[in-house]
Design a protein around this motif. Structure first.
Motif, mmCIF file in Angstrom:
data_model
loop_
_atom_site.group_PDB
_atom_site.id
_atom_site.type_symbol
_atom_site.label_atom_id
_atom_site.label_comp_id
_atom_site.label_asym_id
_atom_site.label_seq_id
_atom_site.Cartn_x
_atom_site.Cartn_y
_atom_site.Cartn_z
ATOM 1 N N UNK A 260 40.598 -90.571 44.914
ATOM 2 C CA UNK A 260 39.520 -91.552 44.969
ATOM 3 C C UNK A 260 38.204 -90.968 44.464
ATOM 4 N N UNK A 261 37.995 -89.677 44.713
ATOM 5 C CA UNK A 261 36.817 -88.997 44.176
ATOM 6 C C UNK A 261 36.841 -89.044 42.650
ATOM 7 N N UNK A 262 37.977 -88.724 42.068
ATOM 8 C CA UNK A 262 38.111 -88.710 40.605
ATOM 9 C C UNK A 262 37.946 -90.107 40.022
ATOM 10 N N UNK A 263 38.534 -91.099 40.688
ATOM 11 C CA UNK A 263 38.432 -92.481 40.200
ATOM 12 C C UNK A 263 36.987 -92.962 40.238
ATOM 13 N N UNK A 264 36.281 -92.666 41.326
ATOM 14 C CA UNK A 264 34.871 -93.048 41.420
ATOM 15 C C UNK A 264 34.044 -92.367 40.339
ATOM 16 N N UNK A 265 34.346 -91.114 40.046
ATOM 17 C CA UNK A 265 33.639 -90.381 38.996
ATOM 18 C C UNK A 265 33.879 -91.010 37.627
ATOM 19 N N UNK A 266 35.112 -91.368 37.331
ATOM 20 C CA UNK A 266 35.443 -91.987 36.044
ATOM 21 C C UNK A 266 34.654 -93.279 35.850
ATOM 22 N N UNK A 267 34.669 -94.129 36.874
ATOM 23 C CA UNK A 267 33.952 -95.408 36.788
ATOM 24 C C UNK A 267 32.446 -95.179 36.702
ATOM 25 N N UNK A 268 31.928 -94.302 37.558
ATOM 26 C CA UNK A 268 30.492 -94.056 37.600
ATOM 27 C C UNK A 268 29.943 -93.446 36.331
ATOM 28 N N UNK A 269 30.717 -92.558 35.695
ATOM 29 C CA UNK A 269 30.259 -91.921 34.453
ATOM 30 C C UNK A 269 30.139 -92.941 33.324
ATOM 31 N N UNK A 270 31.088 -93.879 33.265
ATOM 32 C CA UNK A 270 31.044 -94.916 32.225
ATOM 33 C C UNK A 270 29.801 -95.789 32.402
ATOM 34 N N UNK A 271 29.576 -96.256 33.632
ATOM 35 C CA UNK A 271 28.417 -97.107 33.881
ATOM 36 C C UNK A 271 27.119 -96.325 33.796
ATOM 37 N N UNK A 272 27.150 -95.067 34.219
ATOM 38 C CA UNK A 272 25.952 -94.242 34.148
ATOM 39 C C UNK A 272 25.516 -93.969 32.726
ATOM 40 N N UNK A 273 26.500 -93.807 31.822
ATOM 41 C CA UNK A 273 26.176 -93.535 30.423
ATOM 42 C C UNK A 273 25.452 -94.715 29.789
ATOM 43 N N UNK A 274 25.910 -95.929 30.081
ATOM 44 C CA UNK A 274 25.273 -97.072 29.426
ATOM 45 C C UNK A 274 24.010 -97.536 30.146
ATOM 46 N N UNK A 275 23.878 -97.205 31.453
ATOM 47 C CA UNK A 275 22.674 -97.642 32.161
ATOM 48 C C UNK A 275 21.433 -96.900 31.666
ATOM 49 N N UNK A 276 21.588 -95.625 31.307
ATOM 50 C CA UNK A 276 20.444 -94.868 30.788
ATOM 51 C C UNK A 276 19.957 -95.440 29.466
ATOM 52 N N UNK A 277 20.899 -96.000 28.696
ATOM 53 C CA UNK A 277 20.588 -96.518 27.361
ATOM 54 C C UNK A 277 20.175 -97.982 27.400
ATOM 55 N N UNK A 278 20.944 -98.794 28.104
ATOM 56 C CA UNK A 278 20.751 -100.239 28.037
ATOM 57 C C UNK A 278 20.085 -100.853 29.267
ATOM 58 N N UNK A 279 19.843 -100.053 30.305
ATOM 59 C CA UNK A 279 19.191 -100.573 31.509
ATOM 60 C C UNK A 279 17.834 -99.911 31.725
#
Length: 303
Positions: A260-279
């Motif tokens: 679950x730690x790894x799954x949360x990291x995978x999801x969070x990294x994807x959203x984190x990458x685009x939030x810095x750019x598009x949010x």
């Protein structure tokens, strides 16, 4: 090979805003109706982790639970490999633990080893409160740091992006009913760290480019933001992709305890990458565009 990242990120950010708002609203609805699927770390009960010398299926374990009188609690069973996890919604006493271990060793695997983790109701509530406090304190510290290093508009945009990333991960876990435990909280705090790091890199480049730019209109301001994002894109993607690949392989091949730690990291990294750019960056541009002009020099704005 070097890519040309020149693009109007501000213009397309409205689509990402819409997407994030939709996911956030779905998350709020899911949390209101279903809540989170708390693991034993946040809910009273016992979790029995078994290491077997062979593959064990769920069908082999169920008769043992019936035999020992533990099936009435409707425990959740995770099996199908040599690592088995049985989560009971009630706290097992010593007699129940002993009977379960004896029956498993006798009927399935005499070489199996057991690890029993128990959380009482008061401890579960305290862990839940502490997890919330940890995220809020981390956000407050980041807000103060960014305000001192940059300005309050950067701080507001950074915190919005940070909370966006954390809540999106929580929303996805709520929507799909994935289990939330202490490793999940660790993942959320790690995602917060990566998110603010990416955002600060972009903000630092924006601040640097502002020194050499004449801002006379919203178009000029958007141009600075777009150029700053393009200049930091390769660095941001390389960093995120490296950690993403590591987290993905941990999820695919790692043990059950860190899944679950790894799954949360995978999801969070994807959203984190685009939030810095598009949010975060477009939000700062919106806040900056509303700043009043300097009366002595209309082409400049007050801090």
């Amino acid at each position: 090979m070097r890519f040309n990242w020149d693009f109007d990120y501000i213009k397309v950010s409205k689509y990402f805003y819409t997407f994030s708002i939709v996911v956030t609203l779905l998350g709020i609805l899911s949390l209101a109706v279903f809540g989170l699927n708390y693991g034993v770390d946040f809910r009273s009960g016992s979790n029995v982790d078994i290491s077997a010398s062979k593959t064990v299926t769920k069908e082999e374990i169920e008769p043992i639970l019936v035999e020992t009188g533990l099936s009435a609690d409707e425990p959740q069973i995770s099996a199908g490999s040599d690592r088995i996890s049985i989560r009971f919604p009630t706290v097992l006493n010593e007699e129940q633990e002993s009977s379960l271990k004896a029956a498993f060793n006798e009927k399935i695997d005499p070489k199996a080893s057991f690890e029993v983790n128990t959380v009482d109701p008061e401890m579960a509530k305290e862990l839940g409160r502490n997890a919330i406090y940890a995220v809020l304190l981390a956000s407050l510290g980041i807000l103060i740091y960014v305000t001192i290093r940059f300005e309050w508009r950067f701080a507001v945009a950074a915190i919005v992006a940070l909370l966006h990333d954390a809540f999106i991960v929580i929303s996805v876990f709520s929507l799909f009913r994935w289990e939330v435990d202490l490793t999940f909280i660790t993942a959320v705090l790690t995602i917060v760290g990566f998110s603010i790091n990416d955002t600060i890199v972009v903000f630092d480049r924006i601040r640097e480019n502002l020194r050499f730019s004449k801002i006379k209109s919203h178009k000029d301001l958007n141009g600075v933001v777009n150029r700053s994002i393009a200049q930091t894109m390769t660095r941001s993607l390389n960093t995120t992709f490296t950690v993403f690949i590591a987290s993905l392989f941990l999820f695919l091949f790692g043990g059950e305890s860190i899944r679950m730690f790894s799954l949360a990291m995978v999801i969070g990294l994807v959203f984190g990458a685009y939030s810095s750019i598009f949010i975060a960056s477009p939000l700062w541009a919106v806040l900056k565009s509303k700043q009043k002009p300097n009366q002595n020099n209309p082409s400049k704005t007050t801090p």
